[in-house]
Design a protein around this motif. Structure first.
Motif, short mmCIF file in Angstrom:
data_model
loop_
_atom_site.label_atom_id
_atom_site.label_comp_id
_atom_site.label_asym_id
_atom_site.label_seq_id
_atom_site.Cartn_x
_atom_site.Cartn_y
_atom_site.Cartn_z
N CYS A 113 106.74 -25.60 125.96
CA CYS A 113 108.15 -24.83 126.33
C CYS A 113 109.03 -24.52 124.95
O CYS A 113 109.17 -25.38 124.12
CB CYS A 113 108.75 -24.63 127.28
SG CYS A 113 109.18 -26.15 127.77
N PRO A 114 109.59 -24.00 125.23
CA PRO A 114 111.39 -24.19 124.28
C PRO A 114 111.78 -25.27 124.07
O PRO A 114 112.00 -26.00 125.53
CB PRO A 114 112.30 -22.81 123.50
CG PRO A 114 111.46 -21.74 125.13
CD PRO A 114 110.57 -22.94 125.75
N HIS A 115 112.78 -26.67 123.31
CA HIS A 115 113.32 -27.23 123.30
C HIS A 115 114.73 -27.43 122.39
O HIS A 115 114.48 -26.79 121.92
CB HIS A 115 112.28 -29.02 123.03
CG HIS A 115 111.53 -29.24 123.52
ND1 HIS A 115 111.04 -29.56 124.73
CD2 HIS A 115 110.21 -29.07 123.91
CE1 HIS A 115 110.37 -29.43 125.63
NE2 HIS A 115 109.37 -29.01 124.96
N TYR A 116 115.51 -27.70 123.58
CA TYR A 116 116.64 -28.59 122.58
C TYR A 116 117.34 -29.36 122.91
O TYR A 116 117.15 -30.24 123.25
CB TYR A 116 117.95 -27.31 123.39
CG TYR A 116 117.36 -25.44 123.17
CD1 TYR A 116 117.99 -25.20 122.73
CD2 TYR A 116 116.36 -24.67 124.10
CE1 TYR A 116 117.95 -23.05 122.74
CE2 TYR A 116 116.00 -23.69 124.57
CZ TYR A 116 116.74 -23.00 123.17
OH TYR A 116 116.56 -21.74 123.35
N THR A 117 118.31 -29.84 122.02
CA THR A 117 119.25 -30.85 121.95
C THR A 117 120.66 -30.93 122.10
O THR A 117 121.21 -29.66 121.58
CB THR A 117 118.44 -32.49 121.57
OG1 THR A 117 119.24 -32.80 121.58
CG2 THR A 117 118.04 -32.32 119.72
N ARG A 118 121.70 -31.64 121.82
CA ARG A 118 123.00 -31.12 121.96
C ARG A 118 122.88 -30.84 119.91
O ARG A 118 121.63 -31.11 119.41
CB ARG A 118 123.19 -32.75 121.27
CG ARG A 118 123.77 -33.06 123.38
CD ARG A 118 124.68 -34.63 123.34
NE ARG A 118 123.51 -35.06 122.87
CZ ARG A 118 124.05 -36.71 123.14
NH1 ARG A 118 125.56 -37.12 123.71
NH2 ARG A 118 123.23 -37.80 122.99
N PRO A 119 123.57 -30.35 119.42
CA PRO A 119 125.67 -29.36 120.73
C PRO A 119 124.95 -28.50 121.55
O PRO A 119 123.69 -27.51 120.74
CB PRO A 119 126.02 -29.13 118.88
CG PRO A 119 125.25 -29.12 118.09
CD PRO A 119 124.72 -29.17 118.10
#
Ligand code: SAM
Length: 253
Positions: free
Chosen positions: A179-185
């Protein structure tokens, strides 16, 4: 796990052995690498490992003698179970995550790296148990394919990655893309992280991730879906987004 490499370019492997997961796996004693220079198993002063092809034609062929001697030396007094000897070869079965998993469960691999126009046929017939390819293209040697295979295999060994579960969620492990991943910000140049990931609701997050993995697989690699391990909920969702299961169990788009 023991991984022995037979190559005419041992130096190509050295930076990897000292870097990242390969180094960690060795330090923790999870993998033991042996690197064997094929030229040490030659019997002439020029340490020649190749010769002209019988029947003529372009290119040189790797002689059987040094390869047989190297592998016989490696396996002399070998403990049980014996190693799996693999020739990296564009003619082999194509490496995929299922094969990587299978190899990661073996105690000992010997990887034979070809060069020139390849190895004498008798090596294939008598020494090698499996031929593995990394894709339908031809490289100059088997060292890069061996590195690809090793890298994929050792990250599945318990203790190598900080969190083996992360490897289990990678693309192909369960038959779907990741699946897609995100991190900060949270907001990067006006591009926001999907709110569900900030909700703290783990059940919803799991569901969102699964659905995204299904969507991405359908969009980018629909050929994976018929073999994927899918629940009724997955199939219902796939039906909603345009993928249907055939009555016989086979599925089509
Ligand atoms: C130039 S290639 C020989 C190709 C061989 N004449 C053929 O057409 O099948 C030299 C060596 O590179 C390695 N090699 C090249 N492409 C590969 C691939 N796609 N996967 C695995 N090994 C490869 C093999 O070890 C091979 O023996």
């Amino acid at each position: 796990m023991k991984i022995d490499l037979v190559t005419i370019f041992p130096q190509l492997f050295l930076p990897h052995l000292e870097t990242g997961m390969w180094a960690i796996a060795q330090k923790k004693g999870i993998v033991q690498f042996g690197i064997y220079d094929l030229r040490n198993y030659t019997e002439n002063q020029h340490r020649t490992v190749d010769d002209y092809p019988f029947g003529g034609g372009p290119g040189m062929i790797m002689k059987p003698g040094p390869i047989f001697r190297a592998i016989e030396a490696l396996t002399a007094n070998s403990p049980q179970p014996p190693p799996l000897t693999i020739l990296l070869s564009p003619q082999g079965e194509k490496l995929n995550q299922e094969l990587v998993k299978e190899l990661s469960e073996l105690p000992w691999l010997i990887l034979l790296c070809g060069r020139y126009r390849g190895v004498d046929q008798r090596v294939r017939e008598k020494l090698v148990q499996r031929e593995i390819s990394i894709g339908d293209y031809v490289l100059t040697g088997g060292e890069l394919p061996a590195m690809v295979l090793i890298d994929a295999v050792i990250r599945l060994l318990p203790g190598v990655l900080g969190d083996l579960d992360s490897a289990k969620e990678d693309s192909f492990y369960e038959g779907l893309l990741d699946c897609p991943h995100y991190t900060r910000p949270q907001n990067f140049r006006g591009l926001k992280v999907p709110p569900v990931l900030l909700s703290g609701n783990h059940q919803e997050i799991r569901r969102w991730r699964r659905r995204k993995a299904l969507e991405l697989t359908l969009e980018k690699r629909p050929d994976l879906l018929p073999q994927a391990n899918l629940s009724k909920e997955d199939l219902d969702y796939l039906a909603q987004i345009g993928y249907h299961q055939q009555p016989g169990g086979e599925r089509w788009i």
